[in-house]
Design a protein around this motif. Sequence first.
Motif, PDB file in Angstrom:
ATOM      1  N   THR A  33       7.863  -9.655  68.685  1.00  0.00           N
ATOM      2  CA  THR A  33       8.438 -10.707  69.535  1.00  0.00           C
ATOM      3  C   THR A  33       9.753 -11.198  68.939  1.00  0.00           C
ATOM      4  OG1 THR A  33       6.173 -11.332  70.083  1.00  0.00           O
ATOM      5  CG2 THR A  33       7.889 -12.876  70.707  1.00  0.00           C
ATOM      6  N   ASP A  52      11.350 -13.311  58.263  1.00  0.00           N
ATOM      7  CA  ASP A  52       9.890 -13.137  58.250  1.00  0.00           C
ATOM      8  C   ASP A  52       9.361 -13.443  56.850  1.00  0.00           C
ATOM      9  OD1 ASP A  52       7.705 -11.652  60.262  1.00  0.00           O
ATOM     10  OD2 ASP A  52       7.112 -11.786  58.147  1.00  0.00           O
ATOM     11  N   SER A  61       1.851  -7.044  64.632  1.00  0.00           N
ATOM     12  CA  SER A  61       2.632  -5.944  65.204  1.00  0.00           C
ATOM     13  C   SER A  61       2.504  -4.618  64.454  1.00  0.00           C
ATOM     14  CB  SER A  61       4.105  -6.346  65.302  1.00  0.00           C
ATOM     15  OG  SER A  61       4.224  -7.459  66.135  1.00  0.00           O
ATOM     16  N   LEU A  67      -0.395   1.270  71.645  1.00  0.00           N
ATOM     17  CA  LEU A  67      -0.252   1.754  73.018  1.00  0.00           C
ATOM     18  C   LEU A  67       0.853   0.984  73.726  1.00  0.00           C
ATOM     19  CD1 LEU A  67      -3.986   2.055  74.121  1.00  0.00           C
ATOM     20  CD2 LEU A  67      -2.449   3.848  73.287  1.00  0.00           C
ATOM     21  N   THR A 379       3.758  -4.216  74.435  1.00  0.00           N
ATOM     22  CA  THR A 379       4.399  -3.505  75.543  1.00  0.00           C
ATOM     23  C   THR A 379       5.460  -4.349  76.254  1.00  0.00           C
ATOM     24  OG1 THR A 379       2.323  -2.323  75.892  1.00  0.00           O
ATOM     25  CG2 THR A 379       3.912  -2.255  77.700  1.00  0.00           C
TER      26      THR A 379
HETATM   27  C1  LIG Z   1      -6.227  -5.072  67.506  1.00  0.00           C
HETATM   28  C2  LIG Z   1      -5.045  -5.264  68.399  1.00  0.00           C
HETATM   29  C3  LIG Z   1      -4.654  -4.233  69.234  1.00  0.00           C
HETATM   30  C4  LIG Z   1      -3.551  -4.401  70.070  1.00  0.00           C
HETATM   31  N1  LIG Z   1      -3.132  -3.349  70.794  1.00  0.00           N
HETATM   32  C5  LIG Z   1      -2.064  -3.464  71.590  1.00  0.00           C
HETATM   33  C6  LIG Z   1      -1.584  -2.340  72.281  1.00  0.00           C
HETATM   34  O1  LIG Z   1      -2.086  -1.235  72.124  1.00  0.00           O
HETATM   35  N2  LIG Z   1      -0.523  -2.506  73.097  1.00  0.00           N
HETATM   36  C7  LIG Z   1       0.068  -3.724  73.277  1.00  0.00           C
HETATM   37  O2  LIG Z   1       0.994  -3.807  74.072  1.00  0.00           O
HETATM   38  N3  LIG Z   1      -0.324  -4.810  72.574  1.00  0.00           N
HETATM   39  C8  LIG Z   1      -1.370  -4.707  71.737  1.00  0.00           C
HETATM   40  N4  LIG Z   1      -1.792  -5.770  70.992  1.00  0.00           N
HETATM   41  C9  LIG Z   1      -1.051  -7.031  71.074  1.00  0.00           C
HETATM   42  C10 LIG Z   1       0.204  -6.987  70.223  1.00  0.00           C
HETATM   43  O3  LIG Z   1      -0.026  -6.272  69.040  1.00  0.00           O
HETATM   44  C11 LIG Z   1       0.673  -8.412  69.892  1.00  0.00           C
HETATM   45  O4  LIG Z   1       0.779  -9.147  71.072  1.00  0.00           O
HETATM   46  C12 LIG Z   1       2.019  -8.419  69.186  1.00  0.00           C
HETATM   47  O5  LIG Z   1       2.065  -7.502  68.135  1.00  0.00           O
HETATM   48  C13 LIG Z   1       2.319  -9.815  68.663  1.00  0.00           C
HETATM   49  O6  LIG Z   1       3.569  -9.778  68.041  1.00  0.00           O
HETATM   50  P1  LIG Z   1       4.240 -11.085  67.476  1.00  0.00           P
HETATM   51  O7  LIG Z   1       5.587 -10.729  67.002  1.00  0.00           O
HETATM   52  O8  LIG Z   1       4.156 -12.174  68.495  1.00  0.00           O
HETATM   53  O9  LIG Z   1       3.306 -11.528  66.273  1.00  0.00           O
HETATM   54  P2  LIG Z   1       3.235 -10.877  64.808  1.00  0.00           P
HETATM   55  O10 LIG Z   1       3.432  -9.438  64.838  1.00  0.00           O
HETATM   56  O11 LIG Z   1       1.993 -11.378  64.165  1.00  0.00           O
HETATM   57  O12 LIG Z   1       4.497 -11.482  64.081  1.00  0.00           O
HETATM   58  C14 LIG Z   1       4.563 -12.819  63.652  1.00  0.00           C
HETATM   59  C15 LIG Z   1       5.326 -12.834  62.357  1.00  0.00           C
HETATM   60  O13 LIG Z   1       5.600 -14.182  62.003  1.00  0.00           O
HETATM   61  C16 LIG Z   1       5.688 -14.216  60.584  1.00  0.00           C
HETATM   62  N5  LIG Z   1       5.528 -15.598  60.110  1.00  0.00           N
HETATM   63  C17 LIG Z   1       4.428 -16.370  60.206  1.00  0.00           C
HETATM   64  N6  LIG Z   1       4.662 -17.569  59.615  1.00  0.00           N
HETATM   65  C18 LIG Z   1       5.932 -17.536  59.136  1.00  0.00           C
HETATM   66  C19 LIG Z   1       6.748 -18.458  58.417  1.00  0.00           C
HETATM   67  N7  LIG Z   1       6.287 -19.668  58.055  1.00  0.00           N
HETATM   68  N8  LIG Z   1       7.999 -18.084  58.079  1.00  0.00           N
HETATM   69  C20 LIG Z   1       8.486 -16.857  58.423  1.00  0.00           C
HETATM   70  N9  LIG Z   1       7.738 -15.937  59.103  1.00  0.00           N
HETATM   71  C21 LIG Z   1       6.485 -16.284  59.451  1.00  0.00           C
HETATM   72  C22 LIG Z   1       4.540 -13.307  60.140  1.00  0.00           C
HETATM   73  O14 LIG Z   1       4.752 -12.830  58.817  1.00  0.00           O
HETATM   74  C23 LIG Z   1       4.559 -12.211  61.188  1.00  0.00           C
HETATM   75  O15 LIG Z   1       5.225 -11.042  60.748  1.00  0.00           O
HETATM   76  C24 LIG Z   1      -2.867  -5.635  70.112  1.00  0.00           C
HETATM   77  C25 LIG Z   1      -3.266  -6.671  69.262  1.00  0.00           C
HETATM   78  C26 LIG Z   1      -4.336  -6.481  68.401  1.00  0.00           C
HETATM   79  C27 LIG Z   1      -4.721  -7.577  67.456  1.00  0.00           C
END
Ligand SMILES: Cc1cc2nc3c(=O)[nH]c(=O)nc-3n(C[C@H](O)[C@H](O)[C@H](O)COP(=O)(O)OP(=O)(O)OC[C@H]3O[C@@H](n4cnc5c(N)ncnc54)[C@H](O)[C@@H]3O)c2cc1C
Length: 555
Positions: A33, A52, A61, A67, A379
């Motif tokens: 994201t 991060d 992530s 997928l 996705t």
């Molecule tokens: C088991 C599983 C399977 C999935 N499979 C799929 C799939 O096949 N296809 C699909 O489309 N979606 C899938 N998803 C959903 C998808 O993976 C998530 O929606 C997405 O990865 C979330 O990304 P994000 O960047 O919001 O969060 P994250 O990837 O968790 O990133 C958040 C980041 O914030 C950082 N952070 C936290 N606190 C701080 C701070 N104080 N200072 C600086 N940095 C900080 C963390 O270190 C982390 O890297 C799946 C999820 C799971 C759990």
Amino acid sequence: MTEQPFSAATRRAQLVTLPNEMADLLVIGGGITGAGIARDAAMRGLRTVLVDAGDFGWGTSSRSSRLIHGGLRYLEQRWFRLVFEASRERRILRRIAPHLVRPRAFVFPTHEGSRVTRWEISAGVWLYDILAAFRNVHWHRLLGRRGVLRIEPLLRERGLTGGALYYDCQTDDARLVLANVRSAHRHGASCLSYVRVVNLDKADGLVRGAQLEDAFTGDRFSIKAHVVVNATGPWSDAMRRLDEPGAEPLLRPTKGAHIAVPQKRIGNTGAVTLLSPIDGRVMFILPWGEVTIVGTTDTDEVVAPDDVAANEQDVLYLVRSANAVFPNARLGMDDVIAAWAGLRPLLKGGGERTATVPREHRIIESASGLVTIAGGKLTTYRVMAAQTVDVVSRRLRALDGRPLPPRAPTDREPLPGGEVRDLDALIDELTKEGMHADVARHLVGSYGTEAKAVANLMAADRALAGPLVPDGPWRLAEVVYQARREMALTVSDVLVRRTHAFHLRADQAVSAAPVVAQLLAPELEWDADRRAASVASYLADVERMRQAFRPRAPA
Ligand SMILES: Cc1cc2nc3c(=O)[nH]c(=O)nc-3n(C[C@H](O)[C@H](O)[C@H](O)COP(=O)(O)OP(=O)(O)OC[C@H]3O[C@@H](n4cnc5c(N)ncnc54)[C@H](O)[C@@H]3O)c2cc1C
């Protein structure tokens, strides 16, 4: 665009200059994201900083099912808009990152007495292709009993009624994050890993920056920004509480675990979508090189996102579900190569069952101007990013009257390495230069057009052409490339997220850890202590992960 270094030296230089600057936008969280937001904002010309707390993609992530999919199972919940949007994104991501987003056929078998009947599956795959505007990878096919067994001969025959063949895409989630971060960097964003936000700075009641801590040195410093975005996935509520201590939680995180087992032990020929015989949930059997990934669980979780891990119960559930569909496999705990888990940062809502919790996203602005983006999926990250940067742009206009920038062409400009249509031609080129076909395929699949740069390192120093682990596809040159161009800063960055050797080798490639440290040392200016510490930290990651399937006997 000429390739710039993206390395420890880049990070060091940014740490010197950033505290004295005023950014337009500070993005907290370098998962998919935040990486998508930083890329979009930098492409619109905003002075952008992304931080991060760990490695890019360290959180959810790098722990997804990998997928890029419309989400066949969401049809059951009638989330048609989400499926429509995700199907469009699948098409776009194939175009901008063909090396990282690859078509994959899925067999969905149906058995007598299963929760979803053959006719429901037939209707589902029709609707799935219609919601993809008839532009899915290929049109689905309905299969009779024999048709299913022709594709997957080892599937449970008893009660098999038929099924369907449909298409989605598989990706490398951690590398997709990296590609977005690097694109953001190319467009002028400053992107720093291992920098944690420990507090938010406010001026006149508005969030105008953050205090940060460098994970390697413990040094604290501030970054000033007109707008701050909270893109911390499962950590979102914790970050919101730094702004408003009494903020009501937005999220209902659920835990999802995966296991990897040798493909030969299950005997699947391709990807299979199945209904777990334990609770009827939709699950996947996914090929990944020589292993098969089985996932996922979906359980409400109270654990802090920093500590989420697969446990013995998760592993047992996945092993039993796989055995029920591939009965000859008779998998046991000993077959498990790796197990891992992540937290889905889902929005609160939906019914009792975790499967009914909405997969949509929401952007909210606090009274002090902190913009939080919560929910969503890997996705749909590009759409989430564009909408978030729209909100940021409107805030900037309100603050200093600047015009709204036009939307960025994130759907047309290829991600780094994605400037290629014909991957096979690229593989041919490398093999004609003398590279083994398996290595060429692996390098192109990981780096796209940039595979050439890795090949150049191998050509310049033959020692770097050797394998990182015996019989593995990875070359030593990749470690050097990852340090120079992908900001690999630790042994785990290389073995867990940039190569996935951690998930793919039964020994977690522990013998490669000192080799990785040795190759990183000159790139990162490490002394012997730093080298040893990075290896030890990787071994601790391995030990933590193995607890789920090789629990220690009680003392
Ligand atoms: C088991 C599983 C399977 C999935 N499979 C799929 C799939 O096949 N296809 C699909 O489309 N979606 C899938 N998803 C959903 C998808 O993976 C998530 O929606 C997405 O990865 C979330 O990304 P994000 O960047 O919001 O969060 P994250 O990837 O968790 O990133 C958040 C980041 O914030 C950082 N952070 C936290 N606190 C701080 C701070 N104080 N200072 C600086 N940095 C900080 C963390 O270190 C982390 O890297 C799946 C999820 C799971 C759990």
